[in-house]
Write a protein that holds these residues in place. Structure first.
Motif, PDB file in Angstrom:
ATOM      1  N   THR A 252       0.836  -1.196   0.000  1.00 56.66           N
ATOM      2  CA  THR A 252       0.000   0.000   0.000  1.00 56.66           C
ATOM      3  C   THR A 252       0.867   1.241   0.000  1.00 56.66           C
ATOM      4  O   THR A 252       2.033   1.218   0.420  1.00 56.66           O
ATOM      5  CB  THR A 252      -0.918   0.017   1.232  1.00 56.66           C
ATOM      6  N   LEU A 253       0.283   2.359  -0.458  1.00 59.76           N
ATOM      7  CA  LEU A 253       1.012   3.622  -0.486  1.00 59.76           C
ATOM      8  C   LEU A 253       1.396   4.056   0.926  1.00 59.76           C
ATOM      9  O   LEU A 253       2.480   4.610   1.147  1.00 59.76           O
ATOM     10  CB  LEU A 253       0.147   4.694  -1.158  1.00 59.76           C
ATOM     11  N   ARG A 254       0.502   3.820   1.900  1.00 52.97           N
ATOM     12  CA  ARG A 254       0.809   4.206   3.281  1.00 52.97           C
ATOM     13  C   ARG A 254       2.015   3.443   3.805  1.00 52.97           C
ATOM     14  O   ARG A 254       2.875   4.004   4.481  1.00 52.97           O
ATOM     15  CB  ARG A 254      -0.405   3.959   4.170  1.00 52.97           C
ATOM     16  N   ARG A 255       2.101   2.159   3.475  1.00 51.57           N
ATOM     17  CA  ARG A 255       3.231   1.374   3.954  1.00 51.57           C
ATOM     18  C   ARG A 255       4.531   1.796   3.283  1.00 51.57           C
ATOM     19  O   ARG A 255       5.588   1.807   3.910  1.00 51.57           O
ATOM     20  CB  ARG A 255       2.968  -0.111   3.696  1.00 51.57           C
ATOM     21  N   ILE A 256       4.446   2.164   1.997  1.00 53.59           N
ATOM     22  CA  ILE A 256       5.652   2.616   1.292  1.00 53.59           C
ATOM     23  C   ILE A 256       6.263   3.820   1.997  1.00 53.59           C
ATOM     24  O   ILE A 256       7.465   3.850   2.303  1.00 53.59           O
ATOM     25  CB  ILE A 256       5.309   2.959  -0.175  1.00 53.59           C
ATOM     26  N   LEU A 257       5.434   4.835   2.275  1.00 50.86           N
ATOM     27  CA  LEU A 257       5.953   6.029   2.945  1.00 50.86           C
ATOM     28  C   LEU A 257       6.279   5.750   4.405  1.00 50.86           C
ATOM     29  O   LEU A 257       7.186   6.357   4.967  1.00 50.86           O
ATOM     30  CB  LEU A 257       4.944   7.167   2.834  1.00 50.86           C
ATOM     31  N   GLY A 258       5.534   4.832   5.023  1.00 56.05           N
ATOM     32  CA  GLY A 258       5.791   4.519   6.422  1.00 56.05           C
ATOM     33  C   GLY A 258       7.164   3.932   6.645  1.00 56.05           C
ATOM     34  O   GLY A 258       7.764   4.109   7.711  1.00 56.05           O
ATOM     35  N   GLU A 259       7.694   3.233   5.661  1.00 52.84           N
ATOM     36  CA  GLU A 259       9.016   2.621   5.787  1.00 52.84           C
ATOM     37  C   GLU A 259      10.126   3.518   5.247  1.00 52.84           C
ATOM     38  O   GLU A 259      11.284   3.106   5.207  1.00 52.84           O
ATOM     39  CB  GLU A 259       9.024   1.271   5.075  1.00 52.84           C
ATOM     40  N   LEU A 260       9.768   4.718   4.816  1.00 55.52           N
ATOM     41  CA  LEU A 260      10.763   5.674   4.323  1.00 55.52           C
ATOM     42  C   LEU A 260      10.626   6.988   5.092  1.00 55.52           C
ATOM     43  O   LEU A 260      10.248   8.014   4.526  1.00 55.52           O
ATOM     44  CB  LEU A 260      10.570   5.913   2.825  1.00 55.52           C
ATOM     45  N   TYR A 262      12.750   9.196   6.298  1.00 55.56           N
ATOM     46  CA  TYR A 262      13.589  10.307   5.835  1.00 55.56           C
ATOM     47  C   TYR A 262      12.967  10.943   4.589  1.00 55.56           C
ATOM     48  O   TYR A 262      12.847  12.167   4.492  1.00 55.56           O
ATOM     49  CB  TYR A 262      14.987   9.775   5.540  1.00 55.56           C
ATOM     50  N   VAL A 263      12.556  10.096   3.648  1.00 53.45           N
ATOM     51  CA  VAL A 263      11.924  10.593   2.427  1.00 53.45           C
ATOM     52  C   VAL A 263      10.602  11.273   2.751  1.00 53.45           C
ATOM     53  O   VAL A 263      10.257  12.316   2.182  1.00 53.45           O
ATOM     54  CB  VAL A 263      11.716   9.432   1.436  1.00 53.45           C
ATOM     55  N   ARG A 264       9.858  10.695   3.694  1.00 51.05           N
ATOM     56  CA  ARG A 264       8.555  11.272   4.064  1.00 51.05           C
ATOM     57  C   ARG A 264       8.715  12.678   4.618  1.00 51.05           C
ATOM     58  O   ARG A 264       7.937  13.582   4.283  1.00 51.05           O
ATOM     59  CB  ARG A 264       7.870  10.372   5.099  1.00 51.05           C
ATOM     60  N   LEU A 268       7.165  16.229   3.112  1.00 51.61           N
ATOM     61  CA  LEU A 268       6.324  17.136   3.891  1.00 51.61           C
ATOM     62  C   LEU A 268       6.857  18.567   3.835  1.00 51.61           C
ATOM     63  O   LEU A 268       6.085  19.527   3.765  1.00 51.61           O
ATOM     64  CB  LEU A 268       6.225  16.648   5.338  1.00 51.61           C
ATOM     65  N   CYS A 269       8.177  18.716   3.871  1.00 54.77           N
ATOM     66  CA  CYS A 269       8.774  20.057   3.782  1.00 54.77           C
ATOM     67  C   CYS A 269       8.417  20.727   2.457  1.00 54.77           C
ATOM     68  O   CYS A 269       8.014  21.895   2.415  1.00 54.77           O
ATOM     69  CB  CYS A 269      10.297  19.977   3.932  1.00 54.77           C
ATOM     70  N   VAL A 370      14.706  14.180  -6.857  1.00 56.58           N
ATOM     71  CA  VAL A 370      14.142  13.058  -7.607  1.00 56.58           C
ATOM     72  C   VAL A 370      15.215  12.014  -7.888  1.00 56.58           C
ATOM     73  O   VAL A 370      14.960  10.805  -7.810  1.00 56.58           O
ATOM     74  CB  VAL A 370      13.486  13.546  -8.913  1.00 56.58           C
ATOM     75  N   ALA A 371      16.447  12.462  -8.195  1.00 52.22           N
ATOM     76  CA  ALA A 371      17.545  11.508  -8.370  1.00 52.22           C
ATOM     77  C   ALA A 371      17.809  10.739  -7.069  1.00 52.22           C
ATOM     78  O   ALA A 371      18.083   9.535  -7.084  1.00 52.22           O
ATOM     79  CB  ALA A 371      18.808  12.240  -8.818  1.00 52.22           C
ATOM     80  N   LEU A 372      17.725  11.431  -5.937  1.00 56.93           N
ATOM     81  CA  LEU A 372      17.896  10.762  -4.645  1.00 56.93           C
ATOM     82  C   LEU A 372      16.804   9.715  -4.440  1.00 56.93           C
ATOM     83  O   LEU A 372      17.077   8.577  -4.020  1.00 56.93           O
ATOM     84  CB  LEU A 372      17.860  11.797  -3.521  1.00 56.93           C
ATOM     85  N   PHE A 373      15.562  10.068  -4.745  1.00 58.74           N
ATOM     86  CA  PHE A 373      14.455   9.132  -4.556  1.00 58.74           C
ATOM     87  C   PHE A 373      14.577   7.933  -5.500  1.00 58.74           C
ATOM     88  O   PHE A 373      14.207   6.816  -5.122  1.00 58.74           O
ATOM     89  CB  PHE A 373      13.119   9.833  -4.788  1.00 58.74           C
ATOM     90  N   GLN A 374      15.067   8.155  -6.713  1.00 58.89           N
ATOM     91  CA  GLN A 374      15.239   7.040  -7.647  1.00 58.89           C
ATOM     92  C   GLN A 374      16.148   5.967  -7.050  1.00 58.89           C
ATOM     93  O   GLN A 374      15.980   4.775  -7.312  1.00 58.89           O
ATOM     94  CB  GLN A 374      15.842   7.533  -8.977  1.00 58.89           C
ATOM     95  N   ARG A 375      17.109   6.379  -6.233  1.00 58.95           N
ATOM     96  CA  ARG A 375      18.061   5.430  -5.674  1.00 58.95           C
ATOM     97  C   ARG A 375      17.640   4.899  -4.300  1.00 58.95           C
ATOM     98  O   ARG A 375      18.051   3.810  -3.912  1.00 58.95           O
ATOM     99  CB  ARG A 375      19.434   6.080  -5.586  1.00 58.95           C
TER     100      ARG A 375
END
Length: 449
Positions: A252-260, A262-264, A268-269, A370-375
């Motif tokens: 699920t989308l919630r679980r994806i962000l829940g496990e990231l 730092y990215v989350r 938000l910023c 976006v390059a950071l998120f790709q990795r």
């Protein structure tokens, strides 16, 4: 952090250019990515056309509302248009994630461009046949934005299917530069076309761009993602397989962000910052009409300044030194200064120069993050992640557009510039505080570093 699945083993160059050699000759490597990888170049050009069309439509219709169609309440009318144009990216995020994950990417991209072309053509025919009612313009903006909500995250997810791992950052730079090229197209054509050919001519131009993009994408073959084979030195992703090696259920989308986390926090910023940065598209026509007393040419100049700045930032972002959070915080601070100056000094060169600086900051931030998120994001999660990223970042767009549109009917446009600048300061500070936190280490094709 689990490493994303590694790319498949090197393949021979295909007829459509979708897959080149793993280590091209030095002469070939010197060519821009869009020239040495014809498949990526065609898809990228398709994105340029679609985003240029949707931006041209937004700029042109926004100017039509302010200058021609609405007598009172131009700010709110323009704000509603921008809200309608950004709502699909938020509301359709779960649908987009499922579609991108389950349907062939070429089919999604081609269908999105084709449907948008049909909607624009229908609006052009309506506008030519007689007076165009405001609800029809809003409905067309909603339809085009809905198609773009499928197109953009699908293309972002498709990057690893079109380029090799060493080209991901370059591909990201080209992809993000599309928004600035689209801004240039909208700036130079949107308001000017409305001044000369009305909404009918504007919609016809958009339809042509969409149909051309659909034809370009039809001729491209995407590289099929292949699972890691035992003994080939690659590490399977724990999110793509179960304990017995079979395919895992989609997360699920919630679980994806829940496990990231730092990215989350980063998302938000930037979501908070976007509440104020997106208002620039409402402020530009209002500032042009009420402060600069200009016409479509002035709107074109200002939009072009913003687009050129973003274009330069997209191509130079990878060369800006420093950690992404430090760079992002500094760029948000610089953007706050750039947006504040037109609120203090009412002059066309000042506003144009400040928009160029603000655009450069947007371009740099986009490439770096976006390059950071790709990795950082596991391969299996990318369809859901990039859809939710677009939704999270766009969640404040409708709110910001409506608030600043409503405020534009009661406050001077220069005051709106100062409010924008003040709103970016807390977001810059929050992003700067993330520099002290430990970030997950980027993953490589062979595993985590």
């Amino acid at each position: 952090m689990t490493a994303p699945s590694a790319p498949s083993a090197p393949r021979a160059t295909s007829a459509d250019g979708a897959r080149g050699r793993t280590t091209p000759p030095a002469r070939e490597r010197r060519l821009p990515l869009v020239l040495r990888n014809r498949a990526f170049g065609a898809v990228w050009l398709g994105q340029v056309l679609t985003q240029a069309a949707v931006r041209m439509f937004q700029v042109g219709v926004s100017w039509w509302l302010v200058a021609y169609a609405v007598e009172g309440g131009q700010g709110l009318a323009s704000g509603v248009l921008m809200a309608v144009s950004t709502l699909p990216a938020v509301a359709l995020a779960p649908v987009v994630a499922r579609a991108v994950a389950r349907i062939a990417h070429r089919s999604v991209l081609r269908a999105a461009a084709g449907v948008a072309g049909a909607a624009a053509a229908a609006l052009a025919a309506w506008a030519w046949s007689g007076d165009l009612p405001l609800p029809a313009a809003y409905a067309a903006a909603l339809a085009l934005a809905a198609c773009q909500a499928f197109f953009d995250p699908c293309l972002t997810t498709s990057v690893p299917e079109l380029v090799d791992d060493e080209d991901i950052e370059a591909a990201t730079g080209f992809e993000l530069s599309t928004q600035s090229l689209a801004g240039l197209g909208g700036a130079l054509l949107g308001a000017l076309i409305v001044d000369r050919a009305g909404v009918a001519g504007l919609a016809a131009g958009c339809a042509t761009a969409y149909v051309t993009a659909a034809l370009l994408i039809t001729g491209v073959r995407f590289r099929a993602a292949s699972p890691a084979a035992p003994g080939d030195g690659r590490t399977p992703n724990e999110h793509t397989t179960t304990a017995d090696g079979g395919p895992a259920a989609p997360r699920t989308l919630r679980r994806i962000l829940g496990e990231l986390p730092y990215v989350r926090r980063i998302l938000l910023c930037f979501t908070a910052a976007n509440l104020f940065t997106t208002a620039v598209f409402v402020v530009i026509p209002l500032y042009t009409r009420s402060v600069l007393a200009g016409g479509g040419g002035t709107v074109a100049l200002l939009e072009a300044s913003l687009g050129i700045g973003t274009l330069v930032g997209s191509f130079t972002g990878a060369r800006v030194p420093g950690r992404p959070t430090v760079t992002g915080a500094l760029c948000l601070g610089l953007m706050a200064v750039a947006l504040a100056l037109p609120g203090l000094f009412a002059a066309r060169p000042v506003f144009a120069g400040c928009l160029a600086v603000a655009g450069w900051c947007v371009g740099v931030v986009g490439v770096r993050f976006v390059a950071l998120f790709q990795r950082l994001v596991p391969t299996a999660d990318k369809p859901g992640f990039f859809a939710v990223m677009q939704a999270v970042l766009g969640a404040t767009f409708p709110v910001g557009s409506l608030l600043f549109g409503f405020a534009g009917d009661h406050l001077p446009a220069q005051t709106l510039c100062l409010v924008q600048a003040a709103g970016l300061v807390p977001a810059a500070c929050a992003l700067a505080l993330l520099t002290g936190r430990s970030a997950p280490r980027p993953a490589t094709a062979g595993g985590a570093r």
